[in-house]
Design a protein around this motif. Structure first.
Motif, PDB file in Angstrom:
ATOM      1  N   MET A  83      55.334-131.577 -32.825  1.00 45.97           N
ATOM      2  CA  MET A  83      56.647-130.684 -33.321  1.00 45.97           C
ATOM      3  C   MET A  83      56.155-129.407 -32.982  1.00 45.97           C
ATOM      4  O   MET A  83      55.219-128.761 -33.696  1.00 45.97           O
ATOM      5  N   LEU A  84      57.151-128.598 -32.539  1.00 40.37           N
ATOM      6  CA  LEU A  84      57.047-127.073 -32.258  1.00 40.37           C
ATOM      7  C   LEU A  84      57.295-126.395 -33.787  1.00 40.37           C
ATOM      8  O   LEU A  84      58.369-126.800 -34.363  1.00 40.37           O
ATOM      9  N   CYS A  85      56.429-125.441 -34.076  1.00 42.16           N
ATOM     10  CA  CYS A  85      56.930-124.792 -35.233  1.00 42.16           C
ATOM     11  C   CYS A  85      57.321-123.305 -35.083  1.00 42.16           C
ATOM     12  O   CYS A  85      56.862-122.723 -33.953  1.00 42.16           O
ATOM     13  N   SER A  86      58.634-123.034 -35.411  1.00 43.12           N
ATOM     14  CA  SER A  86      59.073-121.633 -35.513  1.00 43.12           C
ATOM     15  C   SER A  86      58.288-120.411 -36.052  1.00 43.12           C
ATOM     16  O   SER A  86      57.591-120.687 -37.079  1.00 43.12           O
ATOM     17  N   VAL A  87      58.184-119.535 -35.188  1.00 48.03           N
ATOM     18  CA  VAL A  87      57.327-118.297 -35.803  1.00 48.03           C
ATOM     19  C   VAL A  87      58.161-117.135 -35.741  1.00 48.03           C
ATOM     20  O   VAL A  87      58.880-116.904 -34.934  1.00 48.03           O
ATOM     21  N   VAL A  88      57.484-116.039 -36.405  1.00 45.55           N
ATOM     22  CA  VAL A  88      58.350-114.763 -36.288  1.00 45.55           C
ATOM     23  C   VAL A  88      57.176-113.676 -36.260  1.00 45.55           C
ATOM     24  O   VAL A  88      56.178-113.965 -36.819  1.00 45.55           O
ATOM     25  N   PRO A  89      57.334-112.755 -35.310  1.00 43.16           N
ATOM     26  CA  PRO A  89      56.477-111.703 -35.330  1.00 43.16           C
ATOM     27  C   PRO A  89      56.200-110.979 -36.517  1.00 43.16           C
ATOM     28  O   PRO A  89      57.103-110.609 -36.934  1.00 43.16           O
ATOM     29  N   ILE A  90      54.871-110.482 -36.805  1.00 46.39           N
ATOM     30  CA  ILE A  90      54.535-109.415 -37.691  1.00 46.39           C
ATOM     31  C   ILE A  90      54.166-108.263 -36.932  1.00 46.39           C
ATOM     32  O   ILE A  90      53.852-108.301 -35.963  1.00 46.39           O
ATOM     33  N   ASN A  91      53.959-107.193 -37.778  1.00 48.26           N
ATOM     34  CA  ASN A  91      53.699-106.035 -37.048  1.00 48.26           C
ATOM     35  C   ASN A  91      52.442-105.713 -36.288  1.00 48.26           C
ATOM     36  O   ASN A  91      52.467-105.270 -35.333  1.00 48.26           O
ATOM     37  N   SER A  92      51.412-106.480 -36.697  1.00 47.29           N
ATOM     38  CA  SER A  92      50.137-106.509 -36.110  1.00 47.29           C
ATOM     39  C   SER A  92      49.999-107.133 -34.655  1.00 47.29           C
ATOM     40  O   SER A  92      49.030-107.357 -33.975  1.00 47.29           O
ATOM     41  N   GLY A  93      51.449-107.722 -34.044  1.00 54.93           N
ATOM     42  CA  GLY A  93      51.461-108.363 -33.020  1.00 54.93           C
ATOM     43  C   GLY A  93      51.251-110.182 -33.204  1.00 54.93           C
ATOM     44  O   GLY A  93      51.224-110.886 -32.058  1.00 54.93           O
ATOM     45  N   GLN A  94      50.571-110.353 -34.465  1.00 52.29           N
ATOM     46  CA  GLN A  94      50.391-111.728 -34.695  1.00 52.29           C
ATOM     47  C   GLN A  94      51.669-112.449 -35.075  1.00 52.29           C
ATOM     48  O   GLN A  94      52.463-111.693 -35.286  1.00 52.29           O
ATOM     49  N   PHE A  95      51.469-113.787 -35.128  1.00 52.96           N
ATOM     50  CA  PHE A  95      52.945-114.413 -35.602  1.00 52.96           C
ATOM     51  C   PHE A  95      52.603-115.099 -36.700  1.00 52.96           C
ATOM     52  O   PHE A  95      51.377-115.531 -37.042  1.00 52.96           O
ATOM     53  N   LYS A  96      53.413-115.293 -37.685  1.00 49.06           N
ATOM     54  CA  LYS A  96      53.487-116.165 -38.873  1.00 49.06           C
ATOM     55  C   LYS A  96      54.206-117.201 -38.947  1.00 49.06           C
ATOM     56  O   LYS A  96      55.539-117.001 -38.317  1.00 49.06           O
ATOM     57  N   PRO A  97      54.025-118.491 -39.400  1.00 48.73           N
ATOM     58  CA  PRO A  97      55.423-119.293 -39.539  1.00 48.73           C
ATOM     59  C   PRO A  97      56.511-118.741 -40.095  1.00 48.73           C
ATOM     60  O   PRO A  97      56.687-117.799 -40.833  1.00 48.73           O
ATOM     61  N   ALA A  98      57.618-119.304 -39.744  1.00 48.71           N
ATOM     62  CA  ALA A  98      59.059-118.863 -40.000  1.00 48.71           C
ATOM     63  C   ALA A  98      59.075-118.790 -41.451  1.00 48.71           C
ATOM     64  O   ALA A  98      59.844-117.921 -41.910  1.00 48.71           O
ATOM     65  N   LEU A  99      58.798-119.791 -42.058  1.00 50.55           N
ATOM     66  CA  LEU A  99      59.261-119.945 -43.466  1.00 50.55           C
ATOM     67  C   LEU A  99      57.888-119.915 -44.479  1.00 50.55           C
ATOM     68  O   LEU A  99      57.949-120.225 -45.531  1.00 50.55           O
ATOM     69  N   GLN A 100      57.183-118.854 -44.081  1.00 48.13           N
ATOM     70  CA  GLN A 100      55.875-118.843 -44.643  1.00 48.13           C
ATOM     71  C   GLN A 100      56.055-118.494 -46.170  1.00 48.13           C
ATOM     72  O   GLN A 100      56.706-117.702 -46.641  1.00 48.13           O
ATOM     73  N   GLY A 101      55.693-119.556 -47.003  1.00 50.53           N
ATOM     74  CA  GLY A 101      55.804-119.242 -48.414  1.00 50.53           C
ATOM     75  C   GLY A 101      56.945-119.328 -49.008  1.00 50.53           C
ATOM     76  O   GLY A 101      56.900-119.431 -50.436  1.00 50.53           O
ATOM     77  N   ARG A 102      57.969-119.533 -48.160  1.00 51.91           N
ATOM     78  CA  ARG A 102      59.309-119.863 -48.978  1.00 51.91           C
ATOM     79  C   ARG A 102      59.369-121.281 -49.797  1.00 51.91           C
ATOM     80  O   ARG A 102      58.912-122.284 -49.055  1.00 51.91           O
ATOM     81  N   ARG A 103      60.038-121.238 -50.700  1.00 57.18           N
ATOM     82  CA  ARG A 103      60.129-122.446 -51.644  1.00 57.18           C
ATOM     83  C   ARG A 103      61.533-123.053 -51.511  1.00 57.18           C
ATOM     84  O   ARG A 103      62.677-122.484 -51.573  1.00 57.18           O
ATOM     85  N   VAL A 104      61.550-124.243 -50.917  1.00 53.97           N
ATOM     86  CA  VAL A 104      62.824-124.813 -50.150  1.00 53.97           C
ATOM     87  C   VAL A 104      63.025-126.096 -51.019  1.00 53.97           C
ATOM     88  O   VAL A 104      62.165-127.091 -50.836  1.00 53.97           O
ATOM     89  N   LEU A 105      64.081-126.315 -51.572  1.00 52.86           N
ATOM     90  CA  LEU A 105      64.471-127.461 -52.300  1.00 52.86           C
ATOM     91  C   LEU A 105      65.270-128.313 -51.327  1.00 52.86           C
ATOM     92  O   LEU A 105      66.023-127.811 -50.554  1.00 52.86           O
ATOM     93  N   VAL A 106      64.825-129.413 -51.376  1.00 54.40           N
ATOM     94  CA  VAL A 106      65.238-130.881 -50.149  1.00 54.40           C
ATOM     95  C   VAL A 106      66.137-131.714 -51.060  1.00 54.40           C
ATOM     96  O   VAL A 106      65.352-132.192 -51.811  1.00 54.40           O
ATOM     97  N   VAL A 107      67.369-131.776 -50.818  1.00 57.20           N
ATOM     98  CA  VAL A 107      68.229-132.773 -51.576  1.00 57.20           C
ATOM     99  C   VAL A 107      68.781-133.773 -50.680  1.00 57.20           C
ATOM    100  O   VAL A 107      69.599-133.434 -49.863  1.00 57.20           O
TER     101      VAL A 107
END
Length: 131
Positions: free
Chosen positions: A1-25
């Motif tokens: 499975m591919l993971c969505s990423v978003v760029p951060i200032n240093s040119g590195q990438f972090k996971p798109a939902l890094q640390g976000r708390r998501v309720l799944v109903v």
């Protein structure tokens, strides 16, 4: 499975939902497991999954929920109680459902709806937009 990423200032990438708390109903085990896996792979922290409005209310009251995925049908009938509670608390959410748009009350007309089965990248992109 591919993971969505978003760029951060240093040119590195972090996971798109890094640390976000998501309720799944979601009351269907396999779908809940797929949603949970996609959120975790995108760096999110899953709250739940929960399968009924009562458990969702408990999580909303006791956890720091940042956003949520909500199945419209929990059990035998469509319910919008969880959506109304999230809205009242100012918590953004998306519907993940097999129902079409016509069943959704007008008070939720601006809420995004993803049709099951959901592609992991679509899920993480929509949740990232919410947060």
């Amino acid at each position: 499975m591919l993971c969505s990423v978003v760029p951060i200032n240093s040119g590195q990438f972090k996971p798109a939902l890094q640390g976000r708390r998501v309720l799944v109903v979601e009351d269907e085990y396999l779908i809940a497991a797929e949603l949970e896996e996609a959120i975790r792979e995108a760096g999110g922290r899953v709250i739940g999954p929960v399968a009924n409005p009562e458990d969702a209310s408990k999580k909303i009251a006791s956890e720091d929920v940042e956003c949520a995925t909500v199945d419209i049908k929990l059990g035998a009938a469509a319910t919008f109680a969880v959506a109304a509670e999230l809205k009242a608390h100012g918590i953004p959410f998306i519907f993940v459902t097999g129902y079409d748009q016509t069943i959704i009350p007008s008070e939720f007309s601006g809420v995004q709806r993803l049709v099951k089965p959901v592609m992991p990248d679509d899920l993480t992109r929509h949740l990232t937009e919410l947060t």
